[in-house]
Enzyme design. Structure first.
Site, PDB file in Angstrom:
ATOM      1  N   LEU A 136       0.854  -1.177   0.000  1.00  0.00           N
ATOM      2  CA  LEU A 136       0.000   0.000   0.000  1.00  0.00           C
ATOM      3  C   LEU A 136       0.894   1.232   0.000  1.00  0.00           C
ATOM      4  O   LEU A 136       1.960   1.242   0.621  1.00  0.00           O
ATOM      5  CB  LEU A 136      -0.887   0.035   1.255  1.00  0.00           C
ATOM      6  CG  LEU A 136      -1.939  -1.075   1.410  1.00  0.00           C
ATOM      7  CD1 LEU A 136      -2.628  -0.953   2.763  1.00  0.00           C
ATOM      8  CD2 LEU A 136      -2.957  -1.035   0.287  1.00  0.00           C
ATOM      9  N   ASP A 137       0.464   2.297  -0.679  1.00  0.00           N
ATOM     10  CA  ASP A 137       1.212   3.548  -0.661  1.00  0.00           C
ATOM     11  C   ASP A 137       1.341   4.049   0.773  1.00  0.00           C
ATOM     12  O   ASP A 137       0.521   3.730   1.638  1.00  0.00           O
ATOM     13  CB  ASP A 137       0.491   4.614  -1.496  1.00  0.00           C
ATOM     14  CG  ASP A 137       0.454   4.270  -2.974  1.00  0.00           C
ATOM     15  OD1 ASP A 137       1.266   3.439  -3.408  1.00  0.00           O
ATOM     16  OD2 ASP A 137      -0.409   4.830  -3.682  1.00  0.00           O
ATOM     17  N   ARG A 138       2.351   4.866   1.013  1.00  0.00           N
ATOM     18  CA  ARG A 138       2.607   5.378   2.365  1.00  0.00           C
ATOM     19  C   ARG A 138       1.338   5.932   3.024  1.00  0.00           C
ATOM     20  O   ARG A 138       1.022   5.627   4.182  1.00  0.00           O
ATOM     21  CB  ARG A 138       3.667   6.479   2.318  1.00  0.00           C
ATOM     22  CG  ARG A 138       4.000   7.052   3.703  1.00  0.00           C
ATOM     23  CD  ARG A 138       4.671   8.414   3.597  1.00  0.00           C
ATOM     24  NE  ARG A 138       5.998   8.342   3.040  1.00  0.00           N
ATOM     25  CZ  ARG A 138       7.120   8.211   3.754  1.00  0.00           C
ATOM     26  NH1 ARG A 138       7.056   8.112   5.069  1.00  0.00           N
ATOM     27  NH2 ARG A 138       8.282   8.183   3.150  1.00  0.00           N
TER      28      ARG A 138
END
Length: 303
Positions: A136-138
């Site tokens: 997942l993106d930050r």
């Protein structure tokens, strides 16, 4: 040394990438080592000028150095939503990197996993992605699967490839979405002039499909549920931006000036359905809206 490149490294020359990891080794020495076949990417030898792509697997014979990249376990709290002897599902908070990068090697989900599971994690993706099956993106929060061994890692990857894996997101998007349900079926590739971004019909585009369902229309915004049929880098963010409804506060993909202060992108992986490894049992998980989603929804309903 075994590493896996991600979108933050994509577009870099391999010699520059390795020089960042081993700053006390001269670039010329690194270049000579690459020319001597001591560096392989996806099991093939390359030139020092090779340009990295997302998910490239890099194998490099360690040179004498006092500053080799080492990922340390850290006592960071984990919210484990579900687990058995082979895998776990964790609720990753917004603001946390899924795995370390050569620039940022601490305070990531992997650091926390190494501490919690005492290194009993798959290593197919290399030391920087121990246990990580998908990412997942930050600033995207929510459910993420963790493999405790390589056999489970391979099982879960196979499930995803065969589309026996369902992942749903919730997002607040800019503007009022008119259709109740629809699909965005547009290939995604690397942005032609900004390599840190993706774009529809960009460089080397790949088939990308996102299903969209409106949950609630708000004042100048819409709460939507998104189902990923494919799993491209930044897929949801790029697809929604391409139709004029960027994710709320996603300044990278065109939201503009932030109106309600939160971290980037009001986006959460909130539903997950998968087959329990080595059984026929299906597991369905759902978590409540996170603080970021609730904050924006509350503010929009007051305006």
């Amino acid at each position: 040394m075994k590493l896996t490149a991600d979108e933050q490294n994509e577009g870099k020359r391999i010699d520059l990438f390795l020089a960042e990891i081993m700053p006390d080794i001269s670039r010329s020495k690194i270049q000579n080592a690459i020319k001597d076949g001591k560096c392989k990417i996806n099991h093939a030898t390359v030139k020092p000028s090779y340009i990295l792509k997302d998910s490239d697997v890099i194998e490099f014979e360690e040179l004498t150095t006092t500053n080799l990249l080492k990922i340390e376990p850290q006592n960071i709290p984990l919210e484990i939503v579900w687990e058995d002897e082979n895998m776990a599902v964790v609720n990753k908070p917004s603001g946390m990197l899924t795995h370390p990068t050569p620039i940022e090697i601490s305070n990531t989900l992997v650091n926390a996993l190494l501490y919690h599971y005492n290194e009993s994690l798959s290593d197919i993706g290399g030391d920087m992605r121990r246990g990580i099956v998908h990412r997942l993106d930050r600033n995207t929060s929510g459910l993420i699967m963790i493999a405790k061994n390589n056999k489970t890692h391979e099982f879960l990857v196979s499930e995803m490839k065969e589309k026996r894996f369902c992942k749903k997101y919730i997002a607040v998007v800019k503007g009022v979405v008119e259709k109740d349900e629809f699909e965005i079926d547009t290939p995604i590739g690397r942005h032609l002039t900004q390599p840190h971004k993706m774009s529809v019909n960009g460089k080397d585009p790949k088939e990308s499909l996102t299903k969209v369902r409106v949950l609630e229309r708000l004042n100048g915004a819409t709460l939507v549920e998104l189902t990923l049929i494919t799993g491209r880098t930044h897929q949801i963010r790029v697809h929604l931006s391409s139709i004029g409804h960027p994710v709320y506060n996603d300044t990278l993909y065109g939201f503009g000036k932030i109106k309600i202060k939160t971290e980037e992108q009001v986006l959460q992986s909130y539903k997950l359905e998968f087959t329990k490894p080595f059984t026929q049992e299906r597991v369905a998980l759902e978590i409540p809206h996170d603080e970021k989603v609730l904050k924006v929804l509350h503010a929009l309903k007051l305006t």
